[in-house]
Design a protein around this motif. Structure first.
Motif, PDB file in Angstrom:
ATOM      1  N   TYR A 267       0.868  -7.003  -5.041  1.00 31.12           N
ATOM      2  CA  TYR A 267      -0.470  -7.599  -5.088  1.00 31.12           C
ATOM      3  C   TYR A 267      -1.368  -7.024  -6.173  1.00 31.12           C
ATOM      4  N   ARG A 268      -1.207  -5.756  -6.488  1.00 33.02           N
ATOM      5  CA  ARG A 268      -2.090  -5.151  -7.480  1.00 33.02           C
ATOM      6  C   ARG A 268      -1.825  -5.638  -8.906  1.00 33.02           C
ATOM      7  N   ALA A 269      -0.810  -6.465  -9.069  1.00 31.31           N
ATOM      8  CA  ALA A 269      -0.602  -7.114 -10.372  1.00 31.31           C
ATOM      9  C   ALA A 269      -1.672  -8.161 -10.642  1.00 31.31           C
ATOM     10  N   PHE A 270      -2.370  -8.611  -9.578  1.00 27.94           N
ATOM     11  CA  PHE A 270      -3.294  -9.733  -9.695  1.00 27.94           C
ATOM     12  C   PHE A 270      -4.753  -9.276  -9.761  1.00 27.94           C
ATOM     13  N   ASP A 271      -5.553 -10.036 -10.506  1.00 27.82           N
ATOM     14  CA  ASP A 271      -7.002  -9.815 -10.511  1.00 27.82           C
ATOM     15  C   ASP A 271      -7.656 -10.519  -9.325  1.00 27.82           C
ATOM     16  N   TRP A 272      -7.132 -11.674  -8.954  1.00 24.36           N
ATOM     17  CA  TRP A 272      -7.582 -12.440  -7.786  1.00 24.36           C
ATOM     18  C   TRP A 272      -6.357 -13.043  -7.123  1.00 24.36           C
ATOM     19  N   LEU A 282      -3.558 -18.438  10.641  1.00 24.77           N
ATOM     20  CA  LEU A 282      -4.254 -17.188  10.335  1.00 24.77           C
ATOM     21  C   LEU A 282      -4.328 -16.970   8.835  1.00 24.77           C
ATOM     22  N   GLY A 283      -3.163 -16.891   8.179  1.00 26.19           N
ATOM     23  CA  GLY A 283      -3.128 -16.618   6.751  1.00 26.19           C
ATOM     24  C   GLY A 283      -2.926 -15.145   6.476  1.00 26.19           C
ATOM     25  N   LEU A 284      -1.697 -14.659   6.657  1.00 25.46           N
ATOM     26  CA  LEU A 284      -1.415 -13.240   6.435  1.00 25.46           C
ATOM     27  C   LEU A 284      -1.614 -12.846   4.972  1.00 25.46           C
ATOM     28  N   ILE A 285      -1.463 -13.817   4.062  1.00 23.98           N
ATOM     29  CA  ILE A 285      -1.628 -13.512   2.642  1.00 23.98           C
ATOM     30  C   ILE A 285      -3.040 -12.993   2.376  1.00 23.98           C
ATOM     31  N   LEU A 286      -4.032 -13.561   3.020  1.00 24.06           N
ATOM     32  CA  LEU A 286      -5.417 -13.097   2.862  1.00 24.06           C
ATOM     33  C   LEU A 286      -5.515 -11.628   3.243  1.00 24.06           C
ATOM     34  N   GLN A 287      -4.956 -11.271   4.378  1.00 25.33           N
ATOM     35  CA  GLN A 287      -5.040  -9.880   4.819  1.00 25.33           C
ATOM     36  C   GLN A 287      -4.316  -8.944   3.855  1.00 25.33           C
ATOM     37  N   GLU A 288      -3.142  -9.353   3.397  1.00 26.34           N
ATOM     38  CA  GLU A 288      -2.368  -8.505   2.490  1.00 26.34           C
ATOM     39  C   GLU A 288      -3.136  -8.261   1.189  1.00 26.34           C
ATOM     40  N   ALA A 289      -3.736  -9.314   0.638  1.00 23.52           N
ATOM     41  CA  ALA A 289      -4.476  -9.168  -0.606  1.00 23.52           C
ATOM     42  C   ALA A 289      -5.665  -8.226  -0.432  1.00 23.52           C
ATOM     43  N   VAL A 290      -6.431  -8.416   0.637  1.00 23.99           N
ATOM     44  CA  VAL A 290      -7.611  -7.581   0.872  1.00 23.99           C
ATOM     45  C   VAL A 290      -7.193  -6.125   1.080  1.00 23.99           C
ATOM     46  N   LEU A 291      -6.122  -5.901   1.814  1.00 23.49           N
ATOM     47  CA  LEU A 291      -5.628  -4.537   2.014  1.00 23.49           C
ATOM     48  C   LEU A 291      -5.225  -3.885   0.691  1.00 23.49           C
ATOM     49  N   ALA A 292      -4.757  -4.717  -0.252  1.00 20.16           N
ATOM     50  CA  ALA A 292      -4.349  -4.194  -1.554  1.00 20.16           C
ATOM     51  C   ALA A 292      -5.530  -3.973  -2.492  1.00 20.16           C
ATOM     52  N   VAL A 294      -7.516  -6.451  -3.628  1.00 21.05           N
ATOM     53  CA  VAL A 294      -7.604  -7.592  -4.541  1.00 21.05           C
ATOM     54  C   VAL A 294      -8.498  -8.664  -3.903  1.00 21.05           C
ATOM     55  N   PRO A 295      -9.509  -9.162  -4.624  1.00 15.78           N
ATOM     56  CA  PRO A 295     -10.390 -10.178  -4.039  1.00 15.78           C
ATOM     57  C   PRO A 295      -9.665 -11.503  -3.828  1.00 15.78           C
ATOM     58  N   VAL A 296     -10.158 -12.264  -2.859  1.00 11.95           N
ATOM     59  CA  VAL A 296      -9.518 -13.506  -2.445  1.00 11.95           C
ATOM     60  C   VAL A 296     -10.462 -14.684  -2.649  1.00 11.95           C
ATOM     61  N   LEU A 297      -9.925 -15.758  -3.214  1.00 13.98           N
ATOM     62  CA  LEU A 297     -10.590 -17.062  -3.272  1.00 13.98           C
ATOM     63  C   LEU A 297      -9.739 -18.007  -2.441  1.00 13.98           C
ATOM     64  N   ALA A 298     -10.301 -18.586  -1.392  1.00 12.29           N
ATOM     65  CA  ALA A 298      -9.512 -19.354  -0.420  1.00 12.29           C
ATOM     66  C   ALA A 298     -10.152 -20.705  -0.144  1.00 12.29           C
ATOM     67  N   ALA A 335     -14.835  -8.171  -9.861  1.00 12.59           N
ATOM     68  CA  ALA A 335     -13.741  -8.242  -8.890  1.00 12.59           C
ATOM     69  C   ALA A 335     -13.724  -7.047  -7.945  1.00 12.59           C
ATOM     70  N   ASN A 336     -13.979  -5.858  -8.462  1.00 13.93           N
ATOM     71  CA  ASN A 336     -13.930  -4.661  -7.607  1.00 13.93           C
ATOM     72  C   ASN A 336     -14.980  -4.714  -6.508  1.00 13.93           C
ATOM     73  N   SER A 337     -16.167  -5.191  -6.848  1.00 13.36           N
ATOM     74  CA  SER A 337     -17.238  -5.275  -5.854  1.00 13.36           C
ATOM     75  C   SER A 337     -16.919  -6.319  -4.795  1.00 13.36           C
ATOM     76  N   VAL A 338     -16.395  -7.455  -5.232  1.00 13.16           N
ATOM     77  CA  VAL A 338     -16.012  -8.501  -4.277  1.00 13.16           C
ATOM     78  C   VAL A 338     -14.920  -7.981  -3.352  1.00 13.16           C
ATOM     79  N   ALA A 339     -13.917  -7.303  -3.911  1.00 14.66           N
ATOM     80  CA  ALA A 339     -12.821  -6.773  -3.108  1.00 14.66           C
ATOM     81  C   ALA A 339     -13.323  -5.763  -2.086  1.00 14.66           C
ATOM     82  N   ALA A 340     -14.244  -4.903  -2.495  1.00 14.45           N
ATOM     83  CA  ALA A 340     -14.768  -3.881  -1.589  1.00 14.45           C
ATOM     84  C   ALA A 340     -15.530  -4.524  -0.432  1.00 14.45           C
TER      85      ALA A 340
END
Length: 367
Positions: A267-272, A282-292, A294-298, A335-340
């Motif tokens: 996941y850390r290869a991605f900016d978003w 549910l969408g486990l991908i959302l959780q995985e990205a946030v845990l990594a 990485v900000p999410v656009l859904a 991106a960092n602020s959105v991810a946080a």
């Protein structure tokens, strides 16, 4: 005394379902043995470790009682009954309504066994399915759904209590396996750390919205030759997506990797991370990205808002122009602020603790 974990099938289409069941079973008492049943497919085809498995090798027609198999249902039920008695099972975990339709008629007459049915997504319950769930002894049946949104929807439809078991990950374990940004990009064959890379992960099926995403990304990236989109996954729409990627506006801008066994480490290869799904339980991908981190656009789905609230970035469902605008806005955002902010909203440590407690209660019956 044991737990039987009954799954519809193995294979990549069912990987996320197996992952959720594994998470649930990991929270129970370690001394309680677990045996997985696969009604179709093989354990070798599963994308996750299902442990000791009994493979029934049945067709969908037989399980659903179609054609001549309708006449042979009593024989199938008899085989299931004998296997359940031989297993000394006290709890049976069922994967969704399809498995419930198959096993509940047998389990109804085995009073020593408690049943937990896990719903993973929107389900069309016909009158027979609703009656089957309502008529099962309530003291021995627990229904659970992988999100509050799904639980409330099912509860309204059935008139039966449905427990919200929002799936979650152990943050420390998940994050320890993540690859650094540079290594993740290098292993995916991507440009260096300065290029803008958007990621998307999921089965290549219509409901994931990847066809619409390609159109939106093509427009958004028209004046940005250094932008890249990586789609990780496999499925029946691969050929159509590959043909679209070969068109001049997307050539050399989109990478379709196929299935990656260790996708959660990249996941850390991605900016978003972009999640254009048309529907999700549910969408486990959302959780995985946030845990990594990485900000999410859904897509604008209630189940995504349930998890990220106002910190989420949302785009209109299946709207190519809306997604184009959202991608362009995301590219300009910090991106960092959105991810946080999204990490704080998801609250992974609290979510994992809550999931663990609820899962243990489901298995133990102490609710």
């Amino acid at each position: 005394m044991s737990v039987i974990n009954v799954m519809w099938a193995g294979g990549s289409p069912f990987a996320s379902v197996h992952k959720v069941h594994n998470q649930i079973l990991s929270r129970m008492e370690p001394a309680m043995p677990v045996k997985t049943w696969l009604l179709q497919g093989s354990a070798a085809a599963c994308r996750v470790d299902v442990g000791a498995a009994l493979e029934w090798n049945m067709t969908s027609a037989r399980l659903k009682g179609r054609h001549v198999w309708r006449l042979l249902k009593p024989l199938m039920h008899s085989r299931f009954r004998r296997a359940l008695l031989d297993s000394d099972a006290r709890v049976v975990l069922l994967d969704g309504v399809g498995v419930a339709r198959t096993l509940l008629p047998v389990l109804k007459d085995l009073p020593q066994i408690r049943v937990v049915v896990i719903f993973h997504g929107a389900t069309r319950l016909n009158p027979a399915g609703r009656e089957l769930l309502r008529d099962f002894p309530a003291s021995r049946l627990t229904l659970a759904a992988v999100s509050q949104t799904l639980a409330m929807s099912l509860q309204d439809e059935l008139g039966i209590q449905v427990t919200a078991l929002r799936s979650a990950f152990d943050p420390a374990a998940f994050q320890s396996a993540l690859l650094p940004r540079e290594e993740a990009r290098a292993r995916l064959g991507l440009p260096g750390t300065e290029a803008r890379v958007f990621g998307a992960v999921g089965r290549l099926v219509d409901s994931k919205g990847f066809a619409s995403l390609l159109e939106a990304f093509g427009r958004a990236a028209a004046n940005h030759p250094d932008w890249r989109l990586v789609i990780v996954g496999e499925g029946p729409r691969r050929e159509a997506l590959q043909a679209r990627i070969a068109q001049p506006d997307l050539v050399d801008k989109v990478l379709l990797t196929g299935h990656l066994e260790d996708v959660a480490t990249f996941y850390r290869a991605f900016d978003w991370v972009l999640i254009p799904s048309l529907d999700e339980g549910l969408g486990l991908i959302l959780q995985e990205a946030v845990l990594a981190g990485v900000p999410v656009l859904a897509s604008e789905l209630a189940v995504f808002r349930e998890q990220l609230g106002d910190t989420g970035w949302y785009a209109p469902l299946n709207d190519e122009e809306g997604w184009r605008e959202a991608i362009e806005r995301a590219a300009q955002a910090p991106a960092n602020s959105v991810a946080a902010a999204q990490y704080q909203a998801l609250a992974p440590d609290e979510a994992w603790s809550s999931f663990s407690q609820t899962a243990r209660e489901l298995i133990s019956g102490r609710q």
